[in-house]
Design an enzyme around this catalytic site. Structure first.
Site, PDB file in Angstrom:
ATOM      1  N   ASN A   1       1.036  -1.169  -0.131  1.00 35.81           N
ATOM      2  CA  ASN A   1      -0.056   0.041  -0.160  1.00 35.81           C
ATOM      3  C   ASN A   1       0.814   1.118   0.013  1.00 35.81           C
ATOM      4  O   ASN A   1       1.868   1.439   0.844  1.00 35.81           O
ATOM      5  CB  ASN A   1      -0.928  -0.044   1.256  1.00 35.81           C
ATOM      6  CG  ASN A   1      -1.839   1.098   1.056  1.00 35.81           C
ATOM      7  OD1 ASN A   1      -1.620   2.259   0.905  1.00 35.81           O
ATOM      8  ND2 ASN A   1      -3.356   0.871   1.410  1.00 35.81           N
TER       9      ASN A   1
ATOM     10  N   HIS B   1       0.596   6.085   2.088  1.00 36.34           N
ATOM     11  CA  HIS B   1       1.446   6.969   3.198  1.00 36.34           C
ATOM     12  C   HIS B   1       2.618   7.614   2.458  1.00 36.34           C
ATOM     13  O   HIS B   1       3.188   8.650   2.863  1.00 36.34           O
ATOM     14  CB  HIS B   1       1.783   6.424   4.337  1.00 36.34           C
ATOM     15  CG  HIS B   1       0.627   6.130   5.190  1.00 36.34           C
ATOM     16  ND1 HIS B   1      -0.392   6.922   5.827  1.00 36.34           N
ATOM     17  CD2 HIS B   1      -0.120   4.874   5.529  1.00 36.34           C
ATOM     18  CE1 HIS B   1      -1.168   6.312   6.426  1.00 36.34           C
ATOM     19  NE2 HIS B   1      -1.303   5.106   6.148  1.00 36.34           N
TER      20      HIS B   1
ATOM     21  N   HIS C   1      -5.745   3.506  -1.332  1.00 37.61           N
ATOM     22  CA  HIS C   1      -6.991   3.989  -0.556  1.00 37.61           C
ATOM     23  C   HIS C   1      -7.487   5.254  -1.265  1.00 37.61           C
ATOM     24  O   HIS C   1      -6.784   6.281  -0.845  1.00 37.61           O
ATOM     25  CB  HIS C   1      -6.962   3.777   0.918  1.00 37.61           C
ATOM     26  CG  HIS C   1      -8.438   3.927   1.372  1.00 37.61           C
ATOM     27  ND1 HIS C   1      -8.547   3.895   2.621  1.00 37.61           N
ATOM     28  CD2 HIS C   1      -9.533   4.295   0.848  1.00 37.61           C
ATOM     29  CE1 HIS C   1      -9.749   4.059   3.127  1.00 37.61           C
ATOM     30  NE2 HIS C   1     -10.245   4.258   1.791  1.00 37.61           N
TER      31      HIS C   1
ATOM     32  N   ARG D   1      -9.728   7.766  -0.367  1.00 39.88           N
ATOM     33  CA  ARG D   1     -10.757   8.269   0.393  1.00 39.88           C
ATOM     34  C   ARG D   1     -11.400   9.302  -0.082  1.00 39.88           C
ATOM     35  O   ARG D   1     -11.216  10.152  -0.866  1.00 39.88           O
ATOM     36  CB  ARG D   1     -10.037   8.647   1.699  1.00 39.88           C
ATOM     37  CG  ARG D   1      -9.302   7.599   2.358  1.00 39.88           C
ATOM     38  CD  ARG D   1      -8.539   7.990   3.562  1.00 39.88           C
ATOM     39  NE  ARG D   1      -9.913   8.339   4.747  1.00 39.88           N
ATOM     40  CZ  ARG D   1     -10.095   7.595   5.755  1.00 39.88           C
ATOM     41  NH1 ARG D   1      -9.462   6.339   5.802  1.00 39.88           N
ATOM     42  NH2 ARG D   1     -10.990   7.901   6.461  1.00 39.88           N
TER      43      ARG D   1
ATOM     44  N   ARG E   1      -7.254  12.507   1.711  1.00 37.80           N
ATOM     45  CA  ARG E   1      -6.259  12.796   2.509  1.00 37.80           C
ATOM     46  C   ARG E   1      -4.760  12.392   1.900  1.00 37.80           C
ATOM     47  O   ARG E   1      -3.883  12.813   2.544  1.00 37.80           O
ATOM     48  CB  ARG E   1      -6.620  12.350   3.905  1.00 37.80           C
ATOM     49  CG  ARG E   1      -6.541  10.815   4.275  1.00 37.80           C
ATOM     50  CD  ARG E   1      -6.628  10.631   5.536  1.00 37.80           C
ATOM     51  NE  ARG E   1      -7.908  11.030   6.194  1.00 37.80           N
ATOM     52  CZ  ARG E   1      -8.502  10.604   7.271  1.00 37.80           C
ATOM     53  NH1 ARG E   1      -7.811  10.023   8.130  1.00 37.80           N
ATOM     54  NH2 ARG E   1      -9.674  10.934   7.636  1.00 37.80           N
TER      55      ARG E   1
ATOM     56  N   GLU F   1      -8.886   0.368  -2.546  1.00 38.67           N
ATOM     57  CA  GLU F   1      -9.468   0.578  -1.439  1.00 38.67           C
ATOM     58  C   GLU F   1     -10.573   1.574  -1.585  1.00 38.67           C
ATOM     59  O   GLU F   1     -10.239   2.747  -1.923  1.00 38.67           O
ATOM     60  CB  GLU F   1      -8.576   0.350  -0.260  1.00 38.67           C
ATOM     61  CG  GLU F   1      -7.962  -0.617   0.087  1.00 38.67           C
ATOM     62  CD  GLU F   1      -7.117  -0.803   1.580  1.00 38.67           C
ATOM     63  OE1 GLU F   1      -6.487  -1.703   1.904  1.00 38.67           O
ATOM     64  OE2 GLU F   1      -6.962   0.640   1.811  1.00 38.67           O
TER      65      GLU F   1
ATOM     66  N   THR G   1      -8.139   3.315   8.613  1.00 36.80           N
ATOM     67  CA  THR G   1      -9.271   2.457   8.687  1.00 36.80           C
ATOM     68  C   THR G   1      -9.141   1.786  10.124  1.00 36.80           C
ATOM     69  O   THR G   1      -8.254   1.117  10.172  1.00 36.80           O
ATOM     70  CB  THR G   1      -9.088   1.302   7.548  1.00 36.80           C
ATOM     71  OG1 THR G   1      -9.350   2.104   6.342  1.00 36.80           O
ATOM     72  CG2 THR G   1     -10.294   0.536   7.640  1.00 36.80           C
TER      73      THR G   1
ATOM     74  N   GLU H   1     -10.895  -9.762   3.038  1.00 43.17           N
ATOM     75  CA  GLU H   1      -9.634  -9.282   3.847  1.00 43.17           C
ATOM     76  C   GLU H   1      -9.859  -9.038   5.192  1.00 43.17           C
ATOM     77  O   GLU H   1     -10.450  -8.512   5.711  1.00 43.17           O
ATOM     78  CB  GLU H   1      -8.964  -8.034   3.124  1.00 43.17           C
ATOM     79  CG  GLU H   1      -7.642  -7.832   3.853  1.00 43.17           C
ATOM     80  CD  GLU H   1      -6.896  -6.464   3.248  1.00 43.17           C
ATOM     81  OE1 GLU H   1      -6.269  -5.737   4.005  1.00 43.17           O
ATOM     82  OE2 GLU H   1      -7.053  -6.302   2.062  1.00 43.17           O
TER      83      GLU H   1
ATOM     84  N   HIS I   1      -3.520  -4.837   7.704  1.00 41.84           N
ATOM     85  CA  HIS I   1      -3.674  -3.866   8.899  1.00 41.84           C
ATOM     86  C   HIS I   1      -2.726  -4.474  10.048  1.00 41.84           C
ATOM     87  O   HIS I   1      -2.720  -5.283  10.676  1.00 41.84           O
ATOM     88  CB  HIS I   1      -5.025  -3.629   9.372  1.00 41.84           C
ATOM     89  CG  HIS I   1      -5.151  -2.229  10.152  1.00 41.84           C
ATOM     90  ND1 HIS I   1      -5.556  -1.348   9.294  1.00 41.84           N
ATOM     91  CD2 HIS I   1      -5.227  -1.989  11.109  1.00 41.84           C
ATOM     92  CE1 HIS I   1      -5.569   0.037  10.091  1.00 41.84           C
ATOM     93  NE2 HIS I   1      -5.301  -0.794  11.352  1.00 41.84           N
TER      94      HIS I   1
END
Length: 269
Positions: free
Chosen positions: A10, A13, A46, A48, A52, A73, A104, A154, A197
């Site tokens: 992922n 970030h 992801h 969103r 963000r 995502e 999440t 998942e 996660h």
């Protein structure tokens, strides 16, 4: 039982760091290409509602730049459904989303959202995407995911990873058993089982050893560790740890099967 274990990286970030200052650097697309070169099997992003981290432009550029599959995502909203259908990622993971959360937190309640979520599974699946539900390791959520036609889930393993890192070993073992049971049940009812996660170098082995899990999706930890040693090094180390744990678990399963077969043969005599 899955002999091979895939790694999804992922890159959200990387975009978070970029957005903290503005401008175009660091570029999550560059990170995705580096992750692919280091051995990632897929890229996860992801998008969103509040944008963000990953932006709409990031999504377009990722789809153009990478040759490995992209998992999008997204929350179950009409805006995100429209975006997913227009851009046609390889896979879509439906996640819960709240504006006030940092990331999440917890799994999707597929049981109570059954009728709403089924439309998303039908539309996304009809568009060619592999659709998964991000859920807690709970049998009711697995049954509900299957009943709406989702081919995959998942499992949220964050609580287990946190407990293990905090040294709460009794709690961690109880939480891991829930994951083990959920993965076995999910595979039994025909679901493809993924996990994600909170996974770190210290927690990946015990998750990778669960043979029904086919894919691990890891982001925040890898991006954070890359600050100290580089993304290539972080991904290769994670890949090595998960492959080692999977190989050992397969070896143990093979020995157990051989032993059970020998016992049955002896009892038949």
């Amino acid at each position: 039982m899955a002999s091979e274990l895939r790694l999804g990286v992922n890159v959200d970030h990387v975009a978070t760091i970029r957005n903290a200052r503005g401008g175009g650097l660091p570029d999550p697309v560059r990170a995705a290409c580096a992750a692919a070169a280091a051995g990632a099997d897929s890229i996860v992003a992801h998008l969103r509602e509040d944008r963000r981290h990953i932006s709409d432009d990031d999504l377009i550029r990722l789809l153009e730049a990478i040759e490995i599959p992209l998992t999008l995502e997204m929350a179950a909203t009409d805006e995100m459904l429209d975006i997913a259908l227009r851009h046609a990622p390889h896979a879509v993971c439906i996640v819960p989303e709240r504006r006030e959360e940092r990331t999440t937190e917890g799994g999707l309640d597929v049981v109570s959202g059954h009728n709403h979520l089924k439309r998303f599974v039908d539309d996304l699946g009809g568009g060619g995407a592999i659709v998964s539900m991000f859920i807690e390791p709970d049998q009711a959520q697995l049954d509900a995911s299957r009943s709406i036609g989702a081919p995959a889930v998942e499992i949220h393993v964050g609580a287990y990873c946190d407990a293990l890192i905090d040294g709460e070993h009794e709690t961690a073992e109880r939480l891991r058993q829930r994951i083990v049971d959920a993965a076995a049940y999910g595979a039994e009812i025909g679901l493809k089982v993924h996990a994600g996660h909170g996974i770190t170098f210290d927690t990946v082995g015990s998750i990778a050893a669960i043979l029904e899990i086919e894919e691990l999706n890891i982001g925040h930890f890898l991006i954070g560790d890359a600050i100290f040693g580089g993304l290539d090094s972080s991904i290769k180390r994670m890949r090595s740890l998960m492959d080692k744990a999977r190989a050992e678990a397969l070896g143990e399963a093979c020995l157990l099967y051989t032993s059970d077969a020998a016992d049955e043969e002896d009892s038949g005599d």
